[in-house]
Design an enzyme around this catalytic site. Structure first.
Site: not given
Ligand code: WQD
Length: 329
Positions: A124, A148, A152
Site C-alpha cells: 500500500s 495497518y 505492510k
Molecule cells: C480518501 C480521502 C479522506 C471518507 C485508505 C488507506 C490506504 C488504502 C486506501 C489500503 C481522504 C476523505 C474519506 C469520508 C472523506 N487502503 N474522506 N470522508 O485514507 O486515502 O486510504 O484507503 O491499502 O492504505 O489508508 O482512503 O477513501 O479513506 O480517504 O472526506 O467519509 O477521502 O479524508 O482525503 P485513504 P479514504
C-alpha cells in the site's frame, strides 16, 4: 500458470482473479470470507465462464496452507488476504500484526518448501508515510500513522529478506494507491461490511439513500480546494497490473507503484460522481480525520517502463462503475 490467490474473494482479489482467468491462467483461491462474500466466487466464474479451485481457509493456518501446496502444482502466489482498515488497526493492533504478518510468513515458508518461486504482494502507498508527492519506489519509507501501514512495511521487509536469503525466490511488491470502481458487469465490486471507511463506498451509499450525507474530513489542507487529494485507480487497472507483475516476474525483488500519477480531491470526486451519474451527493465539511495526509499520489513511470503497464481508465469510468455495482444490475 497456476496461481494461488489468497483473499481472492475480496475486492481487489476478485477483480484480479477475473483478469488472471481471462489471461488464460488457472487459479486457486484461498479465502476465509472475513471481509468478503461467498457469492464473489460464483460471480468470478460467471464473468469469465471459467472454473477455479476454492478453499475456505485462514492463510495464517500453516497446516491448511501446506495442504493446498501439497495437493496442487503452484507456479506463483498473489497474496491479498489481510485486514486493511486503517482506523480499525489503531484499535486492534494485535489482530492486525498477527493476521497480516503471520499470513505472509506462512505463505513464504510454503513457497520455499514447495519451490514456488514467484510471490506478488499486495502492499500500500501508506508505507510512504508523509513523504513528498509524487511517491517514488526508491524513496526512504517514513513511519506510517497506523498499525495497518506498519504491517505492510514489515511484510515488505520479510519478503525482501527472504528473497535475499533464497535467490530463486522472486518477489514483486505492488504499492496501491486508492482502488475504486468495479468490473463493468456490476457483478463484483467493493462491498465493505458496515459503515464504509473509504470515500467511494461512502459516496455510493449516500447515492443509494442508505446514508444521509457525506462528511468531508477537512477543507483546510494545502491542496487545490482544501480537501484531501488522492490517486484513485480503477480496480480493473489494478487487476491488470497484477497480471503483468506475475507474468514478468522472474528473479530478484521488485517494487512498483500502481497508481495513475494523477491526484483528485474529495470535492472533485464528488463532482465527477454527480455529473456522470446524475445524482446529487449532499455533504458537510467537518474536522480533519486523524492520521490523514493532505496529498498522496504516485509516480507510476517504473511500472510503465518495466511492466509495460499503465492505468487506462479515468475518474468518470471509476464513478460510473462504482455506482453500477452499488445499485445492482
Ligand atoms: C480518501 C480521502 C479522506 C471518507 C485508505 C488507506 C490506504 C488504502 C486506501 C489500503 C481522504 C476523505 C474519506 C469520508 C472523506 N487502503 N474522506 N470522508 O485514507 O486515502 O486510504 O484507503 O491499502 O492504505 O489508508 O482512503 O477513501 O479513506 O480517504 O472526506 O467519509 O477521502 O479524508 O482525503 P485513504 P479514504
Amino acid at each position: 500458470m497456476n496461481i494461488l490467490v489468497t483473499g481472492g474473494a475480496g475486492y481487489i482479489g476478485s477483480h484480479t482473479s477475473v483478469s488472471l482467468l481471462e489471461a488464460g491462467h488457472n487459479i486457486i483461491i484461498a479465502d476465509n470470507f472475513s471481509n468478503s462474500k461467498p457469492e464473489a466466487i460464483e460471480n468470478i466464474k460467471k464473468i469469465t465462464k471459467r472454473d477455479l479451485i476454492f478453499y475456505e481457509i485462514d492463510v495464517t493456518n500453516e497446516k491448511s496452507v501446506d495442504e493446498i501446496f501439497s495437493k496442487h502444482k503452484i507456479d506463483g502466489v498473489i497474496h491479498f488476504a489481510g485486514f486493511k482498515a486503517v482506523g480499525e488497526s489503531v484499535s486492534k493492533p494485535l489482530e492486525y500484526y498477527y493476521n497480516n504478518l503471520v499470513s505472509t510468513i506462512v505463505l513464504s515458508k510454503a513457497c520455499l518448501k514447495y519451490k514456488v518461486n514467484k510471490f506478488v504482494f499486495s502492499s500500500s502507498a501508506t508505507v510512504y508515510g508523509d513523504n513528498k508527492v509524487p511517491f517514488l519506489e526508491d524513496m526512504e519509507l517514513l513511519p506510517t500513522t497506523n498499525p495497518y501501514g506498519e504491517t505492510k512495511a514489515i511484510s515488505e521487509r520479510i519478503l525482501t529478506d527472504t528473497a535475499k536469503a533464497n535467490p530463486d525466490f522472486a518477489v514483486s511488491i505492488l504499492r496501491y494507491f486508492n482502488p475504486v470502481g468495479a468490473h463493468h458487469s456490476g457483478l463484483i465490486g467493493e462491498s465493505p461490511r458496515g459503515i464504509p471507511n473509504n470515500l467511494m463506498p461512502y459516496i455510493t451509499k449516500v447515492a443509494k439513500g442508505e446514508l444521509e450525507k457525506l462528511r468531508v474530513f477537512g477543507n483546510d489542507y494545502p491542496t487545490i480546494d482544501g480537501t484531501g487529494v488522492r490517486d484513485y485507480i480503477h480496480v480493473m487497472d489494478l487487476a491488470e497490473g497484477h497480471v503483468a507483475a506475475i507474468e514478468k516476474l522472474d528473479k530478484g525483488v521488485h517494487i512498483y507503484n500502481l497508481g495513475t500519477g494523477r491526484g483528485t480531491s474529495v470535492l472533485q470526486l464528488v463532482e465527477a460522481f454527480e455529473k456522470v451519474n446524475g445524482i446529487k451527493i449532499p455533504y458537510e465539511i467537518v474536522q480533519r480525520r486523524p492520521g490523514d495526509i493532505a496529498e498522496c499520489y504516485a509516480d507510476a513511470s517504473k511500472a510503465k517502463k518495466e511492466l509495460g503497464w499503465t492505468a487506462k481508465r479515468n475518474i468518470e469510468d471509476m464513478v460510473r462503475d462504482a455506482w453500477r455495482f452499488e445499485k445492482g444490475v
